[in-house]
Motif scaffolding. Structure first.
Motif, PDB file in Angstrom:
ATOM      1  N   PHE A 274      54.851  36.472  48.135  1.00 18.10           N
ATOM      2  CA  PHE A 274      53.457  36.304  47.771  1.00 18.10           C
ATOM      3  C   PHE A 274      52.838  37.696  47.775  1.00 18.10           C
ATOM      4  CE2 PHE A 274      51.084  32.146  49.136  1.00 18.10           C
ATOM      5  CZ  PHE A 274      50.704  31.940  47.837  1.00 18.10           C
TER       6      PHE A 274
ATOM      7  N   HIS B 150      49.029  39.023  48.163  1.00 15.45           N
ATOM      8  CA  HIS B 150      47.599  38.768  48.311  1.00 15.45           C
ATOM      9  C   HIS B 150      46.857  40.092  48.167  1.00 15.45           C
ATOM     10  CE1 HIS B 150      48.393  34.679  49.540  1.00 15.45           C
ATOM     11  NE2 HIS B 150      47.104  34.451  49.757  1.00 15.45           N
TER      12      HIS B 150
ATOM     13  N   GLU C 184      39.368  37.948  55.036  1.00 16.41           N
ATOM     14  CA  GLU C 184      40.409  37.006  54.645  1.00 16.41           C
ATOM     15  C   GLU C 184      39.907  36.095  53.524  1.00 16.41           C
ATOM     16  OE1 GLU C 184      43.885  36.066  55.802  1.00 16.41           O
ATOM     17  OE2 GLU C 184      43.542  38.203  55.731  1.00 16.41           O
ATOM     18  N   TRP C 185      38.625  35.775  53.564  1.00 13.14           N
ATOM     19  CA  TRP C 185      38.003  35.002  52.497  1.00 13.14           C
ATOM     20  C   TRP C 185      36.749  35.753  52.063  1.00 13.14           C
ATOM     21  CZ3 TRP C 185      37.521  29.180  54.435  1.00 13.14           C
ATOM     22  CH2 TRP C 185      38.780  28.569  54.397  1.00 13.14           C
TER      23      TRP C 185
ATOM     24  N   HIS D 153      41.532  34.832  44.015  1.00 15.99           N
ATOM     25  CA  HIS D 153      41.447  34.167  45.323  1.00 15.99           C
ATOM     26  C   HIS D 153      40.090  33.462  45.410  1.00 15.99           C
ATOM     27  CE1 HIS D 153      41.930  33.862  49.824  1.00 15.99           C
ATOM     28  NE2 HIS D 153      43.121  33.519  49.402  1.00 15.99           N
ATOM     29  N   HIS D 154      39.741  32.938  46.592  1.00 21.17           N
ATOM     30  CA  HIS D 154      38.534  32.105  46.704  1.00 21.17           C
ATOM     31  C   HIS D 154      37.241  32.833  46.317  1.00 21.17           C
ATOM     32  CE1 HIS D 154      41.490  29.744  48.641  1.00 21.17           C
ATOM     33  NE2 HIS D 154      41.263  30.091  49.894  1.00 21.17           N
TER      34      HIS D 154
ATOM     35  N   TYR E 129      48.956  32.481  41.343  1.00 23.00           N
ATOM     36  CA  TYR E 129      48.088  31.712  42.250  1.00 23.00           C
ATOM     37  C   TYR E 129      46.706  31.826  41.650  1.00 23.00           C
ATOM     38  CZ  TYR E 129      45.418  31.346  46.807  1.00 23.00           C
ATOM     39  OH  TYR E 129      44.558  31.046  47.847  1.00 23.00           O
TER      40      TYR E 129
ATOM     41  N   TRP F 200      50.804  28.164  41.644  1.00 25.69           N
ATOM     42  CA  TRP F 200      50.452  27.839  43.037  1.00 25.69           C
ATOM     43  C   TRP F 200      48.996  27.389  43.124  1.00 25.69           C
ATOM     44  CZ3 TRP F 200      48.698  28.349  48.070  1.00 25.69           C
ATOM     45  CH2 TRP F 200      49.644  28.229  49.106  1.00 25.69           C
TER      46      TRP F 200
ATOM     47  N   ASP G  23      46.071  26.127  45.478  1.00 26.35           N
ATOM     48  CA  ASP G  23      45.655  26.101  46.874  1.00 26.35           C
ATOM     49  C   ASP G  23      44.771  24.889  47.171  1.00 26.35           C
ATOM     50  OD1 ASP G  23      45.459  27.909  49.336  1.00 26.35           O
ATOM     51  OD2 ASP G  23      43.415  27.218  48.989  1.00 26.35           O
TER      52      ASP G  23
ATOM     53  N   ALA H 194      42.428  24.900  49.796  1.00 22.06           N
ATOM     54  CA  ALA H 194      41.303  25.222  50.679  1.00 22.06           C
ATOM     55  C   ALA H 194      39.950  25.026  50.004  1.00 22.06           C
ATOM     56  CB  ALA H 194      41.413  26.667  51.169  1.00 22.06           C
TER      57      ALA H 194
ATOM     58  N   GLU I 258      51.006  27.710  58.185  1.00 19.07           N
ATOM     59  CA  GLU I 258      51.152  29.026  57.562  1.00 19.07           C
ATOM     60  C   GLU I 258      51.916  29.950  58.509  1.00 19.07           C
ATOM     61  OE1 GLU I 258      47.275  30.275  56.132  1.00 19.07           O
ATOM     62  OE2 GLU I 258      47.233  28.681  54.628  1.00 19.07           O
TER      63      GLU I 258
ATOM     64  N   ASP J  94      55.088  29.082  53.607  1.00 18.27           N
ATOM     65  CA  ASP J  94      54.336  30.304  53.283  1.00 18.27           C
ATOM     66  C   ASP J  94      53.839  30.951  54.565  1.00 18.27           C
ATOM     67  OD1 ASP J  94      52.518  28.142  53.602  1.00 18.27           O
ATOM     68  OD2 ASP J  94      50.962  29.182  52.467  1.00 18.27           O
TER      69      ASP J  94
ATOM     70  N   TRP K 135      46.483  37.277  55.514  1.00 18.16           N
ATOM     71  CA  TRP K 135      47.077  37.240  54.170  1.00 18.16           C
ATOM     72  C   TRP K 135      46.749  38.511  53.388  1.00 18.16           C
ATOM     73  CZ3 TRP K 135      50.729  33.928  52.911  1.00 18.16           C
ATOM     74  CH2 TRP K 135      50.819  32.736  53.636  1.00 18.16           C
TER      75      TRP K 135
ATOM     76  N   ASN L  14      39.782  30.918  56.730  1.00 16.77           N
ATOM     77  CA  ASN L  14      41.099  30.285  56.771  1.00 16.77           C
ATOM     78  C   ASN L  14      41.583  29.886  58.160  1.00 16.77           C
ATOM     79  OD1 ASN L  14      43.219  29.305  55.252  1.00 16.77           O
ATOM     80  ND2 ASN L  14      44.462  31.129  55.532  1.00 16.77           N
TER      81      ASN L  14
HETATM   82  C1  FUL Z   1      45.215  29.295  52.026  1.00 18.44           C
HETATM   83  C2  FUL Z   1      44.094  30.261  51.654  1.00 18.44           C
HETATM   84  O1  FUL Z   1      42.858  29.807  52.155  1.00 18.44           O
HETATM   85  C3  FUL Z   1      44.502  31.580  52.255  1.00 18.44           C
HETATM   86  O2  FUL Z   1      43.516  32.554  52.076  1.00 18.44           O
HETATM   87  C4  FUL Z   1      45.822  32.012  51.619  1.00 18.44           C
HETATM   88  O3  FUL Z   1      45.638  32.255  50.249  1.00 18.44           O
HETATM   89  C5  FUL Z   1      46.872  30.937  51.837  1.00 18.44           C
HETATM   90  C6  FUL Z   1      48.170  31.224  51.156  1.00 18.44           C
HETATM   91  O4  FUL Z   1      46.406  29.683  51.379  1.00 18.44           O
HETATM   92  O5  FUL Z   1      44.915  27.994  51.786  1.00 18.44           O
END
Ligand code: FUL
Length: 548
Positions: A24, A26, A36-37, A75-76, A121, A159, A161, A163, A217, A260, A267, A508
């Motif tokens: 992966f 990130h 992280e977010w 990402h988010h 992703y 991929w 996610d 979240a 994780e 993962d 991440w 996260n």
């Molecule tokens: C999670 C995400 O919220 C994390 O930031 C990260 O990307 C992980 C692989 O998946 O759900």
């Protein structure tokens, strides 16, 4: 071969089982904000890697023996690493390659020229987009997905996610937006798009349809871990983690478990975690706990602010690889005389050697094209007095099962399958001697507090006894207590609390209960840590907060 009575993998899944280990990447504005977010309000101008080199990233993956790389294209926080036609919130408005860059393209090309595969992703949760939470966002999301599925060649994995943390910038609204993750995204439609445009790619989400989350994780599959699972009533973002971890022996659906985990606690890259990179030994243990339980291993390598994989991480990867290569270089079983007897649904494989062999790892592989059939099996060794002793008692085999056993020296070994659904189909038996590997992990330097006072259930004050330099605050979530927003203040006397206030999010914490570090550089005697939002529980414990 008897026709299997249970589910078996699709051709696409069979190929994916063979990949077993991939990476992966990130990388986004979080790399530059130490988060992280991201909240979604990060200006694209901060995305400015000084020496981004996709070849170096791919080289790091190859050093570890990875078969492919999956990039967080978005990402988010919503920032796009490619110049999407659908938003300005992308590399196009960043200093990276003067706005003419495309990280997705560069990494994709580097993967192909090095002979490894590429995957994407694309976070469904988008904290930047004004329409997130409403139907209009889905057109945007699928439009972005189309760009990725059509412009970057063949992808091996897509991929998705699960979240969704609620609040975000959302085009300036800065509000809470919760969605019903069973209905909002209309996943079957999106997955069909992937099937139409990338028929060979596997689709990951918490619940498949090809690859499933392993429920943590931390990189650890259940023991045993069944490919088959019953996902009735489960959806991405809403699934029973314990069940994802182990599967169901008699489940109706074949989903490849994917472990993962990041090579660092977070991440994304954080300089404060430079001393917390997993050691070769730790990575090898994860390999045994994922690939060794028949699952796939997805290891994250976060590029730093230069846009490179740091040397420490590369050294760990190289150490990990060379240890695995040394371990599996010689399959002692190849020196044995092998005799196999099958009786109905049980089987015995005898391995007889001319001279005693030292063994501490046993490997079995099952021909999974015909289903995951084998239930219980034993490994035994013959003592000098002719008595057989059990050295392993295991449930399940799958694509690859690696069992560490106490070091055993014997001239005869045997593997006995005692329970199988139909005739057991063993494709490979391995006996190995894994060399010692010392754990070289370094402990992060800690600042010891003279006393800690709990001012309220959510507030701690550390007294360091004298003014000292504090480089970071490490928070360790637990199962029952997880802080999602914090506030930190510092003082040199009990009265002057104004010197610095830091606040932010432990993104996260629900999925990844790994420690998170808030970097700082403050000289203070008193440090106050306050939880301003709890994701789980309603108080904090002093032992969960450390000063670095
Ligand atoms: C999670 C995400 O919220 C994390 O930031 C990260 O990307 C992980 C692989 O998946 O759900």
């Amino acid at each position: 071969v008897e026709v299997p009575s249970g589910p078996s993998p699709s051709t696409r899944q069979l190929r994916h089982h063979e990949r077993a280990f991939y990476g992966f990447v990130h990388f986004t504005t979080n790399t530059f904000t130490d988060k992280e977010w991201g909240f979604g309000d990060e200006p694209p101008s901060i995305f400015d890697p000084s020496a981004f080199d996709a070849d170096q990233i791919v080289d790091s993956a190859r050093l570890a023996g990875m078969q492919g790389l999956i990039l967080t294209c978005k990402h988010h926080d919503g920032f796009c690493l490619w110049p999407s036609e659908l938003t300005g919130h992308s590399v196009r408005n960043s200093p990276f390659r003067n706005g003419n860059g495309d990280v997705v393209r560069e990494l994709e090309r580097a993967c192909r020229s090095a002979g490894i595969e590429f995957g994407v992703y694309l976070s469904p949760w988008d904290r930047n987009h004004a329409e997130y939470g409403r139907p209009a966002y889905l057109d945007y999301y699928r439009g972005q997905l189309r760009e990725l599925l059509t412009n970057y060649g063949e992808l091996f994995e897509v991929w998705f996610d699960g979240a969704n943390g609620g609040d975000g910038y959302y085009g300036g609204a800065r509000e809470q937006r919760s969605i019903d993750n069973r209905t909002y995204y209309d996943w079957p439609r999106t997955w069909q798009m992937v099937r139409d445009l990338q028929p060979d790619a596997v689709i990951f989400s918490d619940t498949g349809p090809d690859v499933r989350w392993v429920g943590n994780e931390s990189g650890i599959a259940g023991d045993p871990c069944w490919y088959t699972i019953d996902t009735t009533g489960a959806w991405p973002g809403q699934a029973d983690r314990a069940r994802l971890n182990r599967g169901d022996c008699d489940g109706p659906t074949w989903l490849i478990p994917e472990c993962d985990v990041s090579i660092r606690p977070g991440w994304f890259y954080h300089a404060a975690e430079d001393e917390a990179v997993r050691s070769p030994r730790n990575l090898v243990d994860l390999y045994f706990a994922s690939v060794g339980r028949g699952a796939n291993f997805l290891l994250n390598l976060p590029p730093d602010r230069r846009g490179l994989i740091p040397e420490t991480d590369r050294a760990s990867l190289a150490g990990f690889r060379s240890h695995l290569d040394r371990t599996f270089a010689t399959n002692l079983a190849e020196r044995a005389e092998i005799e196999r007897t099958t009786a109905g649904h049980s089987m015995t494989i005898n391995l007889a050697f001319a001279a005693p062999q030292r063994v501490n790892v046993i490997e079995l592989r099952e021909r999974i094209a015909h289903g995951q059939r084998i239930g219980r099996w034993l490994a035994e060794a013959e003592r000098e007095d002719g008595r057989w002793v059990e050295i392993a008692s295991v449930e399940a085999v799958g694509a690859q099962r690696l069992i560490r056993v106490p070091q055993t020296t014997a001239k005869r070994f045997r593997v006995r399958v005692t329970d199988s659904r139909g005739e057991p189909l063993i494709e490979h038996v391995g006996l190995y001697l894994e060399p010692d590997l010392a754990d070289t992990a370094t402990e992060v330097r800690r600042v010891h507090a003279a006393s800690v006072t709990q001012l309220s259930p959510v507030e701690l004050v550390f007294d360091l006894g004298a003014a000292v330099r504090v480089r970071g605050v490490r928070y360790m979530p637990s199962i029952a207590r997880r802080v999602s927003r914090y506030e930190l203040s510092f003082a040199t006397t009990p009265e002057n609390w104004s010197s610095a206030v830091l606040s932010g999010e432990f993104g996260n914490v629900m999925a990844n209960a790994a420690p998170q570090i808030v970097p700082c550089d403050v000289t203070a005697r008193y440090v106050r840590f306050r939880a301003t939002r709890m994701a789980v529980g309603d108080d904090i414990e002093p032992k969960h907060v450390e000063l670095l």
